[in-house]
Design a protein around this motif. Structure first.
Motif, PDB file in Angstrom:
ATOM      1  N   GLU A 469      59.987  36.810  24.934  1.00  0.00           N
ATOM      2  CA  GLU A 469      58.748  36.635  25.691  1.00  0.00           C
ATOM      3  C   GLU A 469      57.734  37.742  25.361  1.00  0.00           C
ATOM      4  O   GLU A 469      56.528  37.488  25.245  1.00  0.00           O
ATOM      5  CB  GLU A 469      59.057  36.624  27.187  1.00  0.00           C
ATOM      6  N   LYS A 470      58.220  38.952  25.178  1.00  0.00           N
ATOM      7  CA  LYS A 470      57.319  40.042  24.811  1.00  0.00           C
ATOM      8  C   LYS A 470      56.594  39.732  23.506  1.00  0.00           C
ATOM      9  O   LYS A 470      55.389  39.974  23.364  1.00  0.00           O
ATOM     10  CB  LYS A 470      58.105  41.350  24.654  1.00  0.00           C
ATOM     11  N   LEU A 471      57.315  39.188  22.551  1.00  0.00           N
ATOM     12  CA  LEU A 471      56.720  38.874  21.259  1.00  0.00           C
ATOM     13  C   LEU A 471      55.812  37.648  21.334  1.00  0.00           C
ATOM     14  O   LEU A 471      54.801  37.569  20.625  1.00  0.00           O
ATOM     15  CB  LEU A 471      57.817  38.658  20.208  1.00  0.00           C
ATOM     16  N   LEU A 473      53.967  36.833  23.870  1.00  0.00           N
ATOM     17  CA  LEU A 473      52.740  37.184  24.594  1.00  0.00           C
ATOM     18  C   LEU A 473      51.871  38.222  23.881  1.00  0.00           C
ATOM     19  O   LEU A 473      50.692  38.370  24.201  1.00  0.00           O
ATOM     20  CB  LEU A 473      53.108  37.708  25.987  1.00  0.00           C
ATOM     21  N   ASP A 474      52.424  38.927  22.918  1.00  0.00           N
ATOM     22  CA  ASP A 474      51.682  40.058  22.349  1.00  0.00           C
ATOM     23  C   ASP A 474      51.668  39.990  20.822  1.00  0.00           C
ATOM     24  O   ASP A 474      52.610  40.426  20.147  1.00  0.00           O
ATOM     25  CB  ASP A 474      52.323  41.368  22.813  1.00  0.00           C
ATOM     26  N   GLU A 475      50.591  39.468  20.281  1.00  0.00           N
ATOM     27  CA  GLU A 475      50.479  39.346  18.831  1.00  0.00           C
ATOM     28  C   GLU A 475      50.443  40.713  18.158  1.00  0.00           C
ATOM     29  O   GLU A 475      51.005  40.907  17.079  1.00  0.00           O
ATOM     30  CB  GLU A 475      49.214  38.565  18.475  1.00  0.00           C
ATOM     31  N   SER A 476      49.799  41.694  18.796  1.00  0.00           N
ATOM     32  CA  SER A 476      49.736  43.032  18.202  1.00  0.00           C
ATOM     33  C   SER A 476      51.122  43.669  18.151  1.00  0.00           C
ATOM     34  O   SER A 476      51.442  44.413  17.215  1.00  0.00           O
ATOM     35  CB  SER A 476      48.774  43.923  18.997  1.00  0.00           C
ATOM     36  N   LEU A 477      51.965  43.380  19.129  1.00  0.00           N
ATOM     37  CA  LEU A 477      53.334  43.897  19.117  1.00  0.00           C
ATOM     38  C   LEU A 477      54.106  43.291  17.948  1.00  0.00           C
ATOM     39  O   LEU A 477      54.881  43.998  17.284  1.00  0.00           O
ATOM     40  CB  LEU A 477      54.037  43.585  20.444  1.00  0.00           C
ATOM     41  N   ARG A 478      53.894  42.014  17.706  1.00  0.00           N
ATOM     42  CA  ARG A 478      54.564  41.373  16.566  1.00  0.00           C
ATOM     43  C   ARG A 478      54.202  42.092  15.272  1.00  0.00           C
ATOM     44  O   ARG A 478      55.043  42.335  14.413  1.00  0.00           O
ATOM     45  CB  ARG A 478      54.176  39.882  16.481  1.00  0.00           C
TER      46      ARG A 478
END
Length: 508
Positions: A469-471, A473-478
């Motif tokens: 879920e973190k990945l 929701l967060d394209e910059s984290l990917r």
């Protein structure tokens, strides 16, 4: 038509009569007769055993007009052993292989068998003697001047020689139970890519034997002298005992290379029955080995620590490039790829995927993973058909890089004793493919992945959901995870380090 005995034994006269004076036919059959005789392609005694009384007719003349109509099986019984008629017909489309060869095939440099490497250079001398004389000299020349040999036409006659060829280099015989012409990931990564690079040092000559060589070898007549200084065997072979005994007899250093705990294969594994049947041969070879090379510390713990060397896997830059065209738009996609034996692993995250689909709109694509016999309902994933030759590592990885447009990769792995000995290869590949990954939290990955830095680790459904879920929701984290993973691979998983480790293993 009645022919006198004198005509039957006079090829020119007989051919002229049979050709009814046609100059083209006369020329054709006279050439064929002369060349078959000079090459001694047909054994006269064996020919007469098949055709009985020839009524005083010269046996080659009889063949040209009658025997040529025999089936290939029958012809092979009296034709020289080095001339494989079925091979010739299948390769060149010739209905009459002998006639085709002596009239045209020789000049086209056609092979007389699958191992022929241009050994016939004249139509004027005995085919059998010419073949083996030229084979011997050509093999000696190739071995003396080569550092990496994988051509069966050299490998097979070499391993059946009665005397060695001294090269002034370390001669390394390498054996894998996969066909060398269609290399699967394990032999490509663990043997071919490394040894082909190491051969550039010109310290070694590598002889690369695959399953496609074994089927053509006379196993009882291999290694009749010290042809190698070192023998490397990967995983398992159908003739392990013979190879071990020959190496021990001639004082050849033995190296056993494996990326799996084969002696720990679980009973529910598709390969259990076969491995269990040959387990004594594997154990005996391991016990006799001077060095054992493995991929991970966990796998190393299964063997004698005094002779086990850990050579981790690495980025195979000869197979696929770092992916630059990272997906920036389109529907969100998660993905998984693996061989057709991973249904248990995928079922670990079935509920995870279904629960995430209740909240988010994404596709979950699966390449491989399931066998057709698994009868899996496909509602929770989208299967992607495997390409042809999907076990060919180089072709598959190139296809994979071009095909997938995933945002996130998942790597579930059942935490079994056998799986604990596997390597972090998937982490390396995903980094090169530009994919942030979520991995099972077990020793295979938690010794490599820094959770939340260059990947995520998950040990239960809730953690899988949280990390994915973190990945989502967060394209910059990917992007951050992807970059950190790539940096780690380029820092810690390059081929040069592995080449140096093998250099030490083979020379010490």
């Amino acid at each position: 038509m009645f022919f006198s005995k004198s005509i039957k034994n006079n090829p020119k006269a007989y051919i002229a009569f049979k050709s009814k004076g046609n100059p083209q036919k006369i020329s054709k059959y006279q050439k064929a007769y002369s060349r078959i005789k000079s090459l001694a392609i047909i054994d006269g005694a064996k020919y007469r055993e098949v055709h009985g009384n020839l009524n005083d007719l010269d046996y080659i003349l009889h063949y040209l007009y009658y025997g040529v109509n025999d089936s290939l099986d029958i012809q092979q019984s009296y034709v020289s052993d080095v001339f494989n008629l079925e091979f010739y017909k299948n390769t060149y489309g010739a209905e009459n292989p002998v006639l085709d060869y002596v009239l045209e095939g020789f000049y086209k440099k056609n092979q007389v068998n699958i191992l022929d490497n241009g050994y016939i250079d004249t139509l004027e001398t005995d085919l059998f003697e010419q073949y083996f004389s030229n084979e011997k000299s050509k093999v000696e020349k190739i071995v003396s001047n080569s550092f990496y040999i994988h051509d069966k036409r050299t490998l097979i006659p070499y391993i059946q020689r009665e005397n060695p060829i001294e090269t002034g280099r370390i001669r390394v015989g390498v054996f894998t139970n996969d066909p060398f012409e269609n290399l699967a990931p394990c032999p490509y990564i663990r043997l071919h890519a490394l040894f082909s690079k190491l051969s550039e040092s010109e310290k070694f000559t590598f002889f690369m034997y695959g399953m496609d060589s074994f089927v053509m070898m006379d196993i009882d007549n291999i290694l009749r002298c010290k042809l190698f200084d070192v023998v490397v065997v990967q995983r398992i072979l159908p003739f392990l005992d013979i190879l071990r005994e020959k190496c021990q007899k001639y004082g050849i250093k033995l190296v056993y290379e494996t990326d799996d705990d084969l002696l720990g294969v679980e009973k529910n594994s598709p390969s259990y029955e076969y491995v269990n049947r040959v387990s004594k041969s594997i154990k005996d070879f391991i016990d006799a080995s001077d060095v054992i090379t493995v991929t991970t510390p966990t796998l190393a713990s299964k063997f004698d620590e005094n002779k086990t060397v850990i050579i981790p896997n690495y980025y195979v830059d000869s197979v696929f490039d770092i992916k630059e065209d990272i997906k920036k738009e389109g529907k969100l996609k998660l993905g998984y790829y693996g061989t057709l034996t991973h249904s248990k692993d995928l079922f670990l995250i079935k509920d995870v995927i279904l629960r995430l689909k209740e909240k988010y709109d994404f596709d979950f694509e699966v390449i491989g993973g399931f066998n057709a016999s698994d009868n899996v309902e496909e509602g929770w994933f989208k299967p992607i058909d495997l390409p042809p030759d999907n076990m060919n590592f180089k072709k598959f990885m190139g296809w994979l890089s071009e095909t997938i447009d995933w945002d996130i990769a998942v790597v579930p792995l059942e935490n079994s004793p056998f799986n604990q000995c596997k390597s972090e290869l998937k982490f390396i590949e995903l980094a090169i493919l530009g994919l942030p990954g979520v991995y099972s939290d077990m020793c295979v990955y938690n010794n490599v992945v820094s959770d939340g830095i260059d990947g995520f680790l998950a040990s239960n459904d809730e953690e899988w959901i949280e990390k994915i879920e973190k990945l989502i929701l967060d394209e910059s984290l990917r992007k951050i995870i992807r970059g950190n993973a790539l940096n780690k691979v380029l820092s810690d998983y390059m081929i040069d380090d592995r080449i140096n480790e093998w250099d030490i293993v083979l020379t010490k």
